[in-house]
Write a protein that holds these residues in place. Structure first.
Motif, PDB file in Angstrom:
ATOM      1  N   PHE A 180       2.178   6.187 -13.832  1.00 11.05           N
ATOM      2  CA  PHE A 180       3.183   7.096 -14.381  1.00 11.05           C
ATOM      3  C   PHE A 180       3.195   7.124 -15.909  1.00 11.05           C
ATOM      4  CE2 PHE A 180       5.142   6.703 -10.133  1.00 11.05           C
ATOM      5  CZ  PHE A 180       5.246   8.053  -9.845  1.00 11.05           C
ATOM      6  N   GLU A 181       2.471   6.222 -16.543  1.00 13.73           N
ATOM      7  CA  GLU A 181       2.415   6.215 -18.001  1.00 13.73           C
ATOM      8  C   GLU A 181       1.285   7.096 -18.531  1.00 13.73           C
ATOM      9  OE1 GLU A 181       2.238   2.101 -19.087  1.00 13.73           O
ATOM     10  OE2 GLU A 181       4.313   1.743 -18.513  1.00 13.73           O
ATOM     11  N   THR A 182       0.651   7.869 -17.675  1.00 15.23           N
ATOM     12  CA  THR A 182      -0.440   8.748 -18.075  1.00 15.23           C
ATOM     13  C   THR A 182       0.101   9.967 -18.829  1.00 15.23           C
ATOM     14  OG1 THR A 182      -2.443   9.810 -17.271  1.00 15.23           O
ATOM     15  CG2 THR A 182      -0.477  10.103 -15.946  1.00 15.23           C
ATOM     16  N   ASP A 183      -0.779  10.734 -19.448  1.00 14.89           N
ATOM     17  CA  ASP A 183      -0.325  11.891 -20.224  1.00 14.89           C
ATOM     18  C   ASP A 183      -0.065  13.098 -19.320  1.00 14.89           C
ATOM     19  OD1 ASP A 183      -2.775  13.349 -19.805  1.00 14.89           O
ATOM     20  OD2 ASP A 183      -3.681  12.200 -21.427  1.00 14.89           O
ATOM     21  N   ASP A 184       0.583  14.109 -19.890  1.00 15.76           N
ATOM     22  CA  ASP A 184       0.994  15.287 -19.120  1.00 15.76           C
ATOM     23  C   ASP A 184      -0.188  16.032 -18.499  1.00 15.76           C
ATOM     24  OD1 ASP A 184       3.625  14.738 -19.667  1.00 15.76           O
ATOM     25  OD2 ASP A 184       3.832  16.252 -21.244  1.00 15.76           O
ATOM     26  N   ALA A 185      -1.302  16.102 -19.199  1.00 19.32           N
ATOM     27  CA  ALA A 185      -2.468  16.816 -18.676  1.00 19.32           C
ATOM     28  C   ALA A 185      -2.978  16.154 -17.398  1.00 19.32           C
ATOM     29  CB  ALA A 185      -3.573  16.872 -19.730  1.00 19.32           C
ATOM     30  N   GLN A 186      -3.026  14.827 -17.378  1.00 24.67           N
ATOM     31  CA  GLN A 186      -3.484  14.118 -16.178  1.00 24.67           C
ATOM     32  C   GLN A 186      -2.478  14.266 -15.037  1.00 24.67           C
ATOM     33  OE1 GLN A 186      -4.230  10.237 -17.868  1.00 24.67           O
ATOM     34  NE2 GLN A 186      -6.445  10.576 -17.778  1.00 24.67           N
ATOM     35  N   ALA A 188       9.942   5.255  -3.736  1.00 27.09           N
ATOM     36  CA  ALA A 188      10.278   3.898  -3.336  1.00 27.09           C
ATOM     37  C   ALA A 188       9.773   2.897  -4.362  1.00 27.09           C
ATOM     38  CB  ALA A 188       9.681   3.588  -1.962  1.00 27.09           C
ATOM     39  N   GLN A 189       9.173   3.411  -5.454  1.00 36.18           N
ATOM     40  CA  GLN A 189       8.658   2.502  -6.473  1.00 36.18           C
ATOM     41  C   GLN A 189       9.759   2.144  -7.451  1.00 36.18           C
ATOM     42  OE1 GLN A 189       9.411   5.313  -8.610  1.00 36.18           O
ATOM     43  NE2 GLN A 189       8.428   4.168 -10.206  1.00 36.18           N
ATOM     44  N   GLY A 190       9.582   1.026  -8.078  1.00 31.35           N
ATOM     45  CA  GLY A 190      10.574   0.572  -9.036  1.00 31.35           C
ATOM     46  C   GLY A 190       9.987  -0.431 -10.002  1.00 31.35           C
ATOM     47  N   VAL A 191      10.793  -0.808 -10.932  1.00 25.55           N
ATOM     48  CA  VAL A 191      10.390  -1.782 -11.945  1.00 25.55           C
ATOM     49  C   VAL A 191      11.402  -2.910 -11.920  1.00 25.55           C
ATOM     50  CG1 VAL A 191      10.028  -2.169 -14.395  1.00 25.55           C
ATOM     51  CG2 VAL A 191       9.355   0.000 -13.380  1.00 25.55           C
ATOM     52  N   THR A 192      10.924  -4.128 -11.954  1.00 28.08           N
ATOM     53  CA  THR A 192      11.812  -5.288 -11.966  1.00 28.08           C
ATOM     54  C   THR A 192      11.667  -6.003 -13.295  1.00 28.08           C
ATOM     55  OG1 THR A 192      11.534  -5.558  -9.590  1.00 28.08           O
ATOM     56  CG2 THR A 192      12.374  -7.449 -10.801  1.00 28.08           C
ATOM     57  N   ASN A 193      12.780  -6.242 -13.937  1.00 28.35           N
ATOM     58  CA  ASN A 193      12.798  -7.025 -15.169  1.00 28.35           C
ATOM     59  C   ASN A 193      13.424  -8.379 -14.839  1.00 28.35           C
ATOM     60  OD1 ASN A 193      11.784  -4.949 -16.844  1.00 28.35           O
ATOM     61  ND2 ASN A 193      13.815  -4.047 -16.987  1.00 28.35           N
ATOM     62  N   GLU A 247       5.614   7.148  12.313  1.00 28.13           N
ATOM     63  CA  GLU A 247       6.103   7.089  13.693  1.00 28.13           C
ATOM     64  C   GLU A 247       6.770   8.404  14.094  1.00 28.13           C
ATOM     65  OE1 GLU A 247       9.351   4.532  16.247  1.00 28.13           O
ATOM     66  OE2 GLU A 247       8.308   3.530  14.612  1.00 28.13           O
ATOM     67  N   SER A 248       7.347   9.093  13.114  1.00 28.39           N
ATOM     68  CA  SER A 248       8.015  10.370  13.379  1.00 28.39           C
ATOM     69  C   SER A 248       7.068  11.564  13.272  1.00 28.39           C
ATOM     70  CB  SER A 248       9.174  10.565  12.393  1.00 28.39           C
ATOM     71  OG  SER A 248      10.148   9.564  12.572  1.00 28.39           O
ATOM     72  N   GLY A 249       5.754  11.303  13.084  1.00 30.49           N
ATOM     73  CA  GLY A 249       4.782  12.374  13.104  1.00 30.49           C
ATOM     74  C   GLY A 249       4.354  12.930  11.754  1.00 30.49           C
ATOM     75  N   TRP A 250       4.751  12.281  10.673  1.00 31.53           N
ATOM     76  CA  TRP A 250       4.399  12.766   9.343  1.00 31.53           C
ATOM     77  C   TRP A 250       3.014  12.299   8.926  1.00 31.53           C
ATOM     78  CZ3 TRP A 250       7.610  15.427   5.740  1.00 31.53           C
ATOM     79  CH2 TRP A 250       8.898  15.716   6.204  1.00 31.53           C
ATOM     80  N   SER A 251       2.283  13.176   8.242  1.00 32.51           N
ATOM     81  CA  SER A 251       1.079  12.786   7.520  1.00 32.51           C
ATOM     82  C   SER A 251       1.527  12.405   6.117  1.00 32.51           C
ATOM     83  CB  SER A 251       0.083  13.942   7.458  1.00 32.51           C
ATOM     84  OG  SER A 251      -0.515  14.131   8.712  1.00 32.51           O
ATOM     85  N   LEU A 252       0.810  11.468   5.494  1.00 30.26           N
ATOM     86  CA  LEU A 252       1.322  10.900   4.249  1.00 30.26           C
ATOM     87  C   LEU A 252       0.278  10.780   3.152  1.00 30.26           C
ATOM     88  CD1 LEU A 252       3.261   7.877   5.795  1.00 30.26           C
ATOM     89  CD2 LEU A 252       4.228  10.084   5.113  1.00 30.26           C
ATOM     90  N   TYR A 253       0.738  11.044   1.932  1.00 26.88           N
ATOM     91  CA  TYR A 253       0.067  10.568   0.736  1.00 26.88           C
ATOM     92  C   TYR A 253       0.727   9.237   0.414  1.00 26.88           C
ATOM     93  CZ  TYR A 253      -2.029  15.085  -0.566  1.00 26.88           C
ATOM     94  OH  TYR A 253      -2.778  16.228  -0.622  1.00 26.88           O
ATOM     95  N   LEU A 254      -0.064   8.197   0.208  1.00 28.33           N
ATOM     96  CA  LEU A 254       0.486   6.877  -0.100  1.00 28.33           C
ATOM     97  C   LEU A 254       0.126   6.529  -1.539  1.00 28.33           C
ATOM     98  CD1 LEU A 254      -0.589   6.907   3.080  1.00 28.33           C
ATOM     99  CD2 LEU A 254       0.459   4.682   2.997  1.00 28.33           C
ATOM    100  N   HIS A 255       1.109   6.570  -2.409  1.00 25.56           N
ATOM    101  CA  HIS A 255       0.886   6.305  -3.824  1.00 25.56           C
ATOM    102  C   HIS A 255       0.807   4.805  -4.104  1.00 25.56           C
ATOM    103  CE1 HIS A 255       2.814   5.038  -7.666  1.00 25.56           C
ATOM    104  NE2 HIS A 255       1.835   5.765  -8.146  1.00 25.56           N
ATOM    105  N   TYR A 256      -0.103   4.472  -5.032  1.00 20.68           N
ATOM    106  CA  TYR A 256      -0.193   3.104  -5.546  1.00 20.68           C
ATOM    107  C   TYR A 256      -0.669   3.187  -6.980  1.00 20.68           C
ATOM    108  CZ  TYR A 256      -5.294   3.279  -5.250  1.00 20.68           C
ATOM    109  OH  TYR A 256      -6.614   3.614  -5.438  1.00 20.68           O
TER     110      TYR A 256
END
Length: 100
Positions: free
Chosen positions: A62-68, A85-90, A23-32
């Motif tokens: 995020f559990e991928t290796d450094d090269a990737q 904005a990502q997180g982990v819930t236990n 809404e504020s005019g940003w283009s986005l990469y949306l991670h999933y």
């Protein structure tokens, strides 16, 4: 053009952040990581409302290796902001938590 990457774009908070930035005019990469259908629906919704902006879904575990991870970063266009904005819930009982 302002461009941001939103990590965790498919969660409730991530989606709200994407809406506000778009809404504020940003283009986005949306991670999933696993919610491909959710991110595709969000991209379509944002593009329909803001057709002059870019909305690009990006899959990353995020559990991928450094090269990737290095390869992932090399393929990004420059960004002006990074939002996590990502997180982990236990789920469990408080008494089962280790004090450390």
């Amino acid at each position: 053009m302002k461009r941001a990457i939103v990590f965790g774009a498919t969660g409730g908070i991530g989606q709200a952040i994407c809406q506000d930035l778009a809404e504020s005019g940003w283009s986005l990469y949306l991670h999933y990581n696993s919610k491909e259908k959710t991110v595709e629906e969000l991209v379509q919704k944002l593009f329909a409302k803001y057709p002059t902006q870019d909305f690009m879904p990006i899959k990353l575990n995020f559990e991928t290796d450094d090269a990737q991870l290095s390869e992932f970063v090399k393929n990004l266009l420059p960004v002006n902001a990074v939002i996590f904005a990502q997180g982990v819930t236990n789920y469990g009982f408080l008494g089962d938590e280790d004090l450390e």
